[in-house]
Design a protein around this motif. Structure first.
Motif, PDB file in Angstrom:
ATOM      1  N   LEU A 238       0.829  -1.205   0.000  1.00 20.85           N
ATOM      2  CA  LEU A 238       0.000   0.000   0.000  1.00 20.85           C
ATOM      3  C   LEU A 238       0.866   1.258   0.000  1.00 20.85           C
ATOM      4  O   LEU A 238       1.888   1.322   0.688  1.00 20.85           O
ATOM      5  CB  LEU A 238      -0.909   0.035   1.230  1.00 20.85           C
ATOM      6  CG  LEU A 238      -1.843  -1.152   1.467  1.00 20.85           C
ATOM      7  CD1 LEU A 238      -2.601  -0.966   2.771  1.00 20.85           C
ATOM      8  CD2 LEU A 238      -2.807  -1.324   0.302  1.00 20.85           C
ATOM      9  N   GLN A 239       0.436   2.243  -0.766  1.00 23.81           N
ATOM     10  CA  GLN A 239       1.025   3.582  -0.698  1.00 23.81           C
ATOM     11  C   GLN A 239      -0.118   4.527  -0.331  1.00 23.81           C
ATOM     12  O   GLN A 239      -1.007   4.787  -1.138  1.00 23.81           O
ATOM     13  CB  GLN A 239       1.651   3.986  -2.026  1.00 23.81           C
ATOM     14  CG  GLN A 239       2.332   5.352  -1.972  1.00 23.81           C
ATOM     15  CD  GLN A 239       3.244   5.598  -3.152  1.00 23.81           C
ATOM     16  OE1 GLN A 239       4.465   5.531  -3.037  1.00 23.81           O
ATOM     17  NE2 GLN A 239       2.664   5.881  -4.303  1.00 23.81           N
ATOM     18  N   VAL A 240      -0.091   5.016   0.913  1.00 22.90           N
ATOM     19  CA  VAL A 240      -1.203   5.783   1.457  1.00 22.90           C
ATOM     20  C   VAL A 240      -0.881   7.269   1.409  1.00 22.90           C
ATOM     21  O   VAL A 240       0.125   7.721   1.960  1.00 22.90           O
ATOM     22  CB  VAL A 240      -1.510   5.351   2.904  1.00 22.90           C
ATOM     23  CG1 VAL A 240      -2.724   6.105   3.431  1.00 22.90           C
ATOM     24  CG2 VAL A 240      -1.748   3.838   2.967  1.00 22.90           C
ATOM     25  N   HIS A 241      -1.751   8.032   0.749  1.00 22.67           N
ATOM     26  CA  HIS A 241      -1.583   9.473   0.612  1.00 22.67           C
ATOM     27  C   HIS A 241      -2.555  10.192   1.546  1.00 22.67           C
ATOM     28  O   HIS A 241      -3.714   9.778   1.678  1.00 22.67           O
ATOM     29  CB  HIS A 241      -1.856   9.913  -0.837  1.00 22.67           C
ATOM     30  CG  HIS A 241      -1.018   9.198  -1.853  1.00 22.67           C
ATOM     31  ND1 HIS A 241       0.114   9.749  -2.415  1.00 22.67           N
ATOM     32  CD2 HIS A 241      -1.154   7.952  -2.408  1.00 22.67           C
ATOM     33  CE1 HIS A 241       0.643   8.890  -3.281  1.00 22.67           C
ATOM     34  NE2 HIS A 241      -0.105   7.793  -3.289  1.00 22.67           N
ATOM     35  N   LEU A 242      -2.114  11.250   2.156  1.00 20.49           N
ATOM     36  CA  LEU A 242      -2.998  12.062   2.989  1.00 20.49           C
ATOM     37  C   LEU A 242      -3.795  13.003   2.098  1.00 20.49           C
ATOM     38  O   LEU A 242      -3.238  13.679   1.226  1.00 20.49           O
ATOM     39  CB  LEU A 242      -2.172  12.876   3.996  1.00 20.49           C
ATOM     40  CG  LEU A 242      -2.961  13.754   4.970  1.00 20.49           C
ATOM     41  CD1 LEU A 242      -3.861  12.919   5.862  1.00 20.49           C
ATOM     42  CD2 LEU A 242      -2.000  14.592   5.827  1.00 20.49           C
ATOM     43  N   HIS A 243      -5.103  13.066   2.312  1.00 21.24           N
ATOM     44  CA  HIS A 243      -5.950  13.926   1.491  1.00 21.24           C
ATOM     45  C   HIS A 243      -5.557  15.385   1.675  1.00 21.24           C
ATOM     46  O   HIS A 243      -5.202  15.820   2.780  1.00 21.24           O
ATOM     47  CB  HIS A 243      -7.421  13.726   1.855  1.00 21.24           C
ATOM     48  CG  HIS A 243      -8.358  14.392   0.905  1.00 21.24           C
ATOM     49  ND1 HIS A 243      -8.903  15.637   1.137  1.00 21.24           N
ATOM     50  CD2 HIS A 243      -8.838  13.992  -0.308  1.00 21.24           C
ATOM     51  CE1 HIS A 243      -9.692  15.966   0.123  1.00 21.24           C
ATOM     52  NE2 HIS A 243      -9.657  14.986  -0.765  1.00 21.24           N
ATOM     53  N   ASP A 244      -5.621  16.137   0.578  1.00 18.85           N
ATOM     54  CA  ASP A 244      -5.181  17.544   0.608  1.00 18.85           C
ATOM     55  C   ASP A 244      -5.879  18.351   1.691  1.00 18.85           C
ATOM     56  O   ASP A 244      -5.274  19.247   2.304  1.00 18.85           O
ATOM     57  CB  ASP A 244      -5.444  18.198  -0.759  1.00 18.85           C
ATOM     58  CG  ASP A 244      -4.556  17.641  -1.858  1.00 18.85           C
ATOM     59  OD1 ASP A 244      -3.547  16.991  -1.512  1.00 18.85           O
ATOM     60  OD2 ASP A 244      -4.871  17.846  -3.044  1.00 18.85           O
ATOM     61  N   ALA A 245      -7.155  18.050   1.967  1.00 19.14           N
ATOM     62  CA  ALA A 245      -7.902  18.830   2.953  1.00 19.14           C
ATOM     63  C   ALA A 245      -7.378  18.645   4.365  1.00 19.14           C
ATOM     64  O   ALA A 245      -7.666  19.465   5.255  1.00 19.14           O
ATOM     65  CB  ALA A 245      -9.384  18.453   2.892  1.00 19.14           C
ATOM     66  N   ASP A 246      -6.608  17.590   4.610  1.00 18.51           N
ATOM     67  CA  ASP A 246      -6.072  17.328   5.945  1.00 18.51           C
ATOM     68  C   ASP A 246      -4.634  17.806   6.109  1.00 18.51           C
ATOM     69  O   ASP A 246      -4.053  17.663   7.193  1.00 18.51           O
ATOM     70  CB  ASP A 246      -6.130  15.825   6.243  1.00 18.51           C
ATOM     71  CG  ASP A 246      -7.559  15.323   6.405  1.00 18.51           C
ATOM     72  OD1 ASP A 246      -8.387  16.094   6.918  1.00 18.51           O
ATOM     73  OD2 ASP A 246      -7.839  14.179   6.021  1.00 18.51           O
TER      74      ASP A 246
END
Length: 367
Positions: A26-34
């Motif tokens: 998995l490559q998990v990205h943080l959502h821009d809004a956070d």
């Protein structure tokens, strides 16, 4: 005969090790809004156990992104290409279902705010996942034995140890406790007959996930992403093992034709009645390249029409393009009971992902 049984036991043990050891990168990205800092944090790389669940990864993912998260109460959820991911479906099943062409690593987006409660049921972290797991185990026990007393009568200590073994991927610890529940295995003597395990009724717990893709695509990598969960049929439908004249063993193909006559049979489609529908959870492995082969032998939700006649019309022109179990495109001639015994998940359900090609509907009146 003894040597053959030893070989069979060896293959089964190897399959179990691969199921429990399987993981999705998995490559998990943080959502821009956070994101509250510049530059934004790098994505987080981890392995998601195939038999595990996304909420169980939250502690390590949150630790990675903690320095950039906004203040407030976390309501963590994941999405893939805009689709909120149902937390109670195992990671491996989500991957097999949503990635027509396996994506490595699998790029997910994590949100810590704005939980889509209109799409996903509430999740309070590990407690919710444990409850969902135990509920599914009770359902499976009821399907196999006709009651779930064996699970209901487990001590709190055994329940806790069983859950910890699932969380940690501890196959030996799981086996030590689960064998006392007497939920298998089904016989694998290559004959179509009810399991001889005491108390069993010869019913296999199966969860099917049917996804529609364009019939005319040449390669599944060109399949359109799943836009919403309404386009996925999530089906609980136990398979009843029965003797049939002239058949030496139950193949996976035969089982699927029985479980999904809507797509595997030319006969008129039908809506399953209540006797075929297992109790359901609320809204409720080998590595992906591995090849495991034995030597021995709800009710349709969104895609179901309101009547058998309508279902028949709706399902005309559909053809099965792909079947996946534990990341494997399984040979359709493989003995079904071997698959059920050795490729099931820890809650004793066999999860099967089915891709169905759908023809475009002709416009009415030539328009």
């Amino acid at each position: 005969m003894a040597a053959q049984r030893d070989d069979e036991a060896g293959w089964s043990a190897e399959a179990a090790r691969r199921v429990w050891g399987g993981a999705v990168p998995l490559q998990v990205h943080l959502h821009d809004a956070d994101v509250t800092t510049l530059p934004p944090p790098p994505p987080f790389l981890t392995l998601g156990p195939r038999i595990g669940y996304l909420p169980l990864l939250v502690p390590i993912i949150k630790a990675h992104f903690s320095s950039t998260l906004p203040p407030g109460i976390d309501t963590v959820w994941f999405e893939y290409k805009g689709l909120p991911l149902k937390w109670y479906i195992p990671i491996g099943v989500l991957y097999d279902l949503l990635c027509a062409d396996p994506e490595r690593p699998w790029n997910l987006t994590v949100h810590f705010r704005g939980y889509p409660s209109e799409i996903l049921t509430p999740c309070d972290g590990e407690d919710s996942v444990k409850w969902s797991y135990m509920n599914s185990l009770k359902e499976a026990a009821f399907i196999i034995t006709g009651n779930n007393k064996n699970v209901m009568n487990m001590s709190q200590a055994d329940q806790g140890a069983l859950w910890q073994s699932v969380m940690k991927g501890n196959l030996d610890g799981y086996t030590n406790i689960s064998t006392r529940l007497k939920l298998g295995p089904f016989e694998e003597d290559c004959l179509v007959r009810t399991s001889s395990v005491e108390g069993q009724q010869g019913r296999v717990p199966v969860r099917l996930y049917v996804r529609s893709v364009q019939e005319d695509i040449y390669d599944l990598e060109d399949a359109l992403p799943v836009g919403d969960w309404e386009s996925i049929s999530y089906i609980n439908r136990p398979f009843e093992v029965r003797r049939e004249e002239g058949r030496s063993y139950i193949t996976l193909e035969h089982a699927l034709k029985t479980l999904l006559p809507e797509f595997f049979s030319s006969k008129a489609s039908r809506i399953p009645d209540d006797s075929e529908t297992a109790p359901q959870a609320p809204d409720s492995a080998p590595n992906d390249d591995s090849d495991v082969t034995p030597r021995s032998c709800e009710k349709l939700e969104s895609s179901a029409s309101s009547s058998p006649q309508e279902a028949n019309v709706a399902n005309k022109g559909k053809i099965v393009k792909l079947v996946r179990v534990q990341g494997i495109e399984v040979d359709m001639d493989i003995p079904f009971l071997w698959v059920a015994n050795n490729l099931k998940n820890p809650e004793c359900y066999l999860h099967i992902c089915v891709y169905v090609g759908t023809r475009k509907r002709e416009p009415k009146n030539g328009r």
